[in-house]
Design an enzyme around this catalytic site. Structure first.
Site, PDB file in Angstrom:
ATOM      1  N   LYS A  10     107.569  -9.555  75.373  1.00 57.03           N
ATOM      2  CA  LYS A  10     108.949  -9.259  75.789  1.00 57.03           C
ATOM      3  C   LYS A  10     109.021  -8.282  76.961  1.00 57.03           C
ATOM      4  CE  LYS A  10     110.962 -11.850  72.784  1.00 57.03           C
ATOM      5  NZ  LYS A  10     111.553 -13.090  73.270  1.00 57.03           N
ATOM      6  N   LYS A  13     107.828 -10.876  81.800  1.00 56.09           N
ATOM      7  CA  LYS A  13     106.898 -11.587  82.689  1.00 56.09           C
ATOM      8  C   LYS A  13     107.317 -13.038  82.927  1.00 56.09           C
ATOM      9  CE  LYS A  13     103.772 -12.080  78.780  1.00 56.09           C
ATOM     10  NZ  LYS A  13     104.742 -11.494  77.868  1.00 56.09           N
ATOM     11  N   HIS A  51     113.480 -20.101  75.951  1.00 55.57           N
ATOM     12  CA  HIS A  51     112.815 -20.354  77.239  1.00 55.57           C
ATOM     13  C   HIS A  51     113.377 -21.618  77.891  1.00 55.57           C
ATOM     14  CE1 HIS A  51     109.521 -17.527  78.023  1.00 55.57           C
ATOM     15  NE2 HIS A  51     109.495 -17.339  76.712  1.00 55.57           N
ATOM     16  N   LYS A  52     113.567 -22.673  77.105  1.00 53.47           N
ATOM     17  CA  LYS A  52     114.115 -23.920  77.652  1.00 53.47           C
ATOM     18  C   LYS A  52     115.497 -23.684  78.238  1.00 53.47           C
ATOM     19  CE  LYS A  52     111.712 -27.258  74.711  1.00 53.47           C
ATOM     20  NZ  LYS A  52     111.857 -28.215  73.598  1.00 53.47           N
ATOM     21  N   SER A  54     116.773 -20.879  79.348  1.00 52.95           N
ATOM     22  CA  SER A  54     116.751 -20.006  80.524  1.00 52.95           C
ATOM     23  C   SER A  54     116.379 -20.757  81.788  1.00 52.95           C
ATOM     24  CB  SER A  54     115.792 -18.836  80.304  1.00 52.95           C
ATOM     25  OG  SER A  54     114.455 -19.244  80.446  1.00 52.95           O
ATOM     26  N   ASP A  81     103.140 -21.453  81.380  1.00 52.85           N
ATOM     27  CA  ASP A  81     103.615 -20.447  80.441  1.00 52.85           C
ATOM     28  C   ASP A  81     103.338 -20.931  79.020  1.00 52.85           C
ATOM     29  OD1 ASP A  81     104.810 -18.235  79.372  1.00 52.85           O
ATOM     30  OD2 ASP A  81     106.805 -18.654  80.157  1.00 52.85           O
TER      31      ASP A  81
END
Length: 163
Positions: A10, A13, A51-52, A54, A81
């Site tokens: 968190k 990065k 993540h998807k 974002s 990633d």
């Protein structure tokens, strides 16, 4: 161009790596997702979904958990990633197998932004698999730092360029 972003959990990065990958190309870059989504881990599923969301429509997603050389092609931009999950997925492989993959990726004429979790600053783990994971993370991190043109350490959303 090959670029490495590394930092703790968190640390920010992935967000910084996404911005860098987008800045490196006029086309839509590829997001190479390395998480093995077959585990019944609801908390990790939430992280993957975040993540998807974002990256929404900014990337073309490729899922590859074990062999990165199969999916990266010349003249493209990729965000991998994360390398930590790739290491975890290949924990049963020898160190040289992972190094060889990175050497092959280095030869491809493309932009690659790598994301790596920094886990090597703690104590030596008690169990064999955890020790192997931490050791490989340090070894692969060194290899990536060597082959990358730029290396960034990330803490609290702030990047420090080391190379």
């Amino acid at each position: 161009m090959k670029i490495l972003y590394f930092g703790g959990q968190k640390s920010g990065k992935s967000s910084l790596a996404e911005k860098k990958a987008l800045a490196l190309t006029k086309n839509k870059p590829f997001y190479v997702a390395t998480y093995n989504n077959s585990y019944d881990d609801k908390e990790m599923h939430k992280r993957v979904d975040k993540h998807k969301k974002s990256r929404e429509d900014s990337f073309i997603t490729i899922e590859e958990q074990r062999d990165l050389t199969k999916v990266l092609k010349p003249n493209q931009t990729y965000l991998v990633d994360c390398i930590s999950m790739w290491i975890f997925n290949n924990l049963d492989e020898e160190e040289q197998y992972l190094k060889t993959q990175l050497e092959e990726l280095e030869k491809i004429d493309c932009n690659i932004v790598f994301v790596l979790n920094e886990v090597t600053s703690g104590v030596i783990p008690f169990d064999k698999d955890s020790r192997k994971f931490v050791d490989l993370t340090g070894i692969i991190g060194q290899k990536l730092a060597k082959i990358c043109d730029e290396v960034y350490e990330v803490k609290f959303g702030l990047e420090s360029r080391l190379k």
